[in-house]
Design a protein around this motif. Structure first.
Motif, PDB file in Angstrom:
ATOM      1  N   MET A 207      39.354 132.806  32.278  1.00 44.45           N
ATOM      2  CA  MET A 207      38.834 131.817  33.014  1.00 44.45           C
ATOM      3  C   MET A 207      39.489 131.943  34.546  1.00 44.45           C
ATOM      4  O   MET A 207      38.885 131.021  35.976  1.00 44.45           O
ATOM      5  N   HIS A 208      39.971 133.497  34.716  1.00 51.72           N
ATOM      6  CA  HIS A 208      39.949 133.728  35.701  1.00 51.72           C
ATOM      7  C   HIS A 208      38.500 134.353  36.811  1.00 51.72           C
ATOM      8  O   HIS A 208      37.329 134.289  36.160  1.00 51.72           O
ATOM      9  N   GLY A 209      38.073 133.852  38.149  1.00 50.45           N
ATOM     10  CA  GLY A 209      36.542 134.145  38.580  1.00 50.45           C
ATOM     11  C   GLY A 209      36.201 132.641  38.433  1.00 50.45           C
ATOM     12  O   GLY A 209      35.192 132.429  39.142  1.00 50.45           O
ATOM     13  N   THR A 210      36.739 131.485  37.828  1.00 51.76           N
ATOM     14  CA  THR A 210      36.313 130.294  37.691  1.00 51.76           C
ATOM     15  C   THR A 210      36.462 128.962  38.433  1.00 51.76           C
ATOM     16  O   THR A 210      37.798 129.425  39.396  1.00 51.76           O
ATOM     17  N   PRO A 211      35.532 128.061  39.306  1.00 45.64           N
ATOM     18  CA  PRO A 211      36.548 127.003  40.413  1.00 45.64           C
ATOM     19  C   PRO A 211      37.410 127.046  40.373  1.00 45.64           C
ATOM     20  O   PRO A 211      38.533 126.375  41.084  1.00 45.64           O
ATOM     21  N   ALA A 212      37.597 126.488  38.379  1.00 45.46           N
ATOM     22  CA  ALA A 212      39.168 125.761  38.396  1.00 45.46           C
ATOM     23  C   ALA A 212      40.797 126.955  38.258  1.00 45.46           C
ATOM     24  O   ALA A 212      41.599 126.417  38.458  1.00 45.46           O
ATOM     25  N   GLY A 213      40.174 128.612  37.820  1.00 51.83           N
ATOM     26  CA  GLY A 213      40.866 129.031  37.837  1.00 51.83           C
ATOM     27  C   GLY A 213      42.184 128.628  36.814  1.00 51.83           C
ATOM     28  O   GLY A 213      43.148 129.968  37.294  1.00 51.83           O
ATOM     29  N   ARG A 214      41.930 128.001  36.085  1.00 45.59           N
ATOM     30  CA  ARG A 214      43.370 127.798  34.880  1.00 45.59           C
ATOM     31  C   ARG A 214      42.407 127.066  33.752  1.00 45.59           C
ATOM     32  O   ARG A 214      41.438 127.102  33.671  1.00 45.59           O
ATOM     33  N   LEU A 215      43.530 127.000  32.517  1.00 40.15           N
ATOM     34  CA  LEU A 215      42.939 126.431  30.988  1.00 40.15           C
ATOM     35  C   LEU A 215      42.526 125.140  31.783  1.00 40.15           C
ATOM     36  O   LEU A 215      43.273 124.443  31.902  1.00 40.15           O
ATOM     37  N   GLY A 216      41.951 124.846  30.719  1.00 38.84           N
ATOM     38  CA  GLY A 216      41.267 123.227  30.755  1.00 38.84           C
ATOM     39  C   GLY A 216      42.530 122.708  29.592  1.00 38.84           C
ATOM     40  O   GLY A 216      43.369 123.541  28.862  1.00 38.84           O
ATOM     41  N   THR A 217      42.246 120.579  29.539  1.00 41.32           N
ATOM     42  CA  THR A 217      43.354 120.411  28.898  1.00 41.32           C
ATOM     43  C   THR A 217      42.309 119.562  27.857  1.00 41.32           C
ATOM     44  O   THR A 217      41.728 119.712  28.233  1.00 41.32           O
ATOM     45  N   PRO A 218      43.305 119.191  26.191  1.00 39.21           N
ATOM     46  CA  PRO A 218      42.170 118.134  26.068  1.00 39.21           C
ATOM     47  C   PRO A 218      42.118 116.910  26.499  1.00 39.21           C
ATOM     48  O   PRO A 218      40.923 116.503  26.338  1.00 39.21           O
ATOM     49  N   GLU A 219      42.782 116.500  26.980  1.00 39.05           N
ATOM     50  CA  GLU A 219      42.622 115.231  27.888  1.00 39.05           C
ATOM     51  C   GLU A 219      41.770 115.078  28.655  1.00 39.05           C
ATOM     52  O   GLU A 219      41.080 114.609  28.928  1.00 39.05           O
TER      53      GLU A 219
END
Length: 261
Positions: A207-219
């Motif tokens: 997820m590095h280099g994405t707009p979110a820059g982090r993992l997503g959540t199941p929610e």
């Protein structure tokens, strides 16, 4: 307002992670949900969590091995528990055994396609006609970002998710004119529900280099599933909704530069 009040839903593979989050979100929005899977202990925990929060949930044990009989048995039992109808079907159950193209054995190939493609195919084959007879329904499939942004491992799994995204469009064409909306969600790299906060994994690197820059959540996936199941999405057909932090569509290649005065 409860966006799914009075609706019934079957979510496959809903004893953990994304499936569990969808079941809990649907129940919180007023749906009567059937939790299905193979782990009795985890399933009962999910059902009790939902009931403790004031929702309606029941458990149907299912060994979705790809045979039509297994899918039909789940559909039959879930329909009975839900009062004779299933308004929403979420084809979430899937397996991702490790391996590359050069290491996958035939029995693994057959098992992954059986669980990830054949089981939802025959479950949909069974439930869609009942939805049509009832005047409508919603089917939501789970795809994956790796179906379109390829990585050098997991080719087998990626191909099954590509198949599910293709089936989404095909089923939308087949069932949409008869009142059944079919769409899919393509999750990005999602943090496991049992992963300790602050723990770094290979997924964090992805997820590095994405707009979110982090993992997503199941929610986050569950929120998309609520939207697609609700009347808010009544004009959405045959769509694969990317919920991936920008993984497949955007590359952030530099830090923003402050405007010079």
């Amino acid at each position: 307002m409860s966006r799914l009040a009075g609706k019934t839903a079957l979510i496959t593979g809903s004893t953990s992670n994304i499936g569990r989050a969808i079941a809990e979100a649907y129940a919180a929005q007023g749906a009567h949900v059937v939790v299905s899977g193979r782990d009795d202990a985890r399933a009962h925990e999910v059902v009790e969590r939902i009931r403790a929060a004031g929702g309606r949930a029941d458990y149907v044990r299912a060994e979705l091995d790809g045979t039509p009989e297994a899918s039909r048995a789940l559909a039959r039992e879930a329909t009975a528990i839900l009062g004779g109808r299933i308004d929403i079907l979420v084809n979430n159950a899937g397996i991702f055994p490790p391996g590359t193209t050069l290491t996958v054995e035939e029995d693994t190939f057959d098992r992954v396609y059986a669980v990830n493609v054949k089981a939802p195919f025959f479950l949909t084959q069974t439930i869609a006609p009942a939805m049509i007879d009832a005047g409508g329904g919603v089917i939501i499939n789970l795809g994956s970002w790796v179906a379109r942004l390829s990585v050098p491992v997991g080719a087998l799994y990626a191909s099954t998710k590509g198949a599910m995204e293709t089936l989404t469009r095909a089923w939308s064409a087949e069932f949409g004119p008869r009142g059944v909306r079919v769409n899919a969600i393509s999750p990005g790299v999602i943090r496991s529900g049992d992963q300790a906060p602050g723990t770094r994994t290979p997924g964090d690197t992805m997820m590095h280099g994405t707009p979110a820059g982090r993992l997503g959540t199941p929610e986050a996936i569950a929120a998309a599933a609520v939207y697609l199941a609700s009347d808010d999405a009544e004009f959405v057909h045959g769509t694969v909704l990317d919920v991936d932090g920008g993984r497949t569509g955007v590359a952030v290649i530099a830090e923003p530069v402050a405007a010079r005065v």
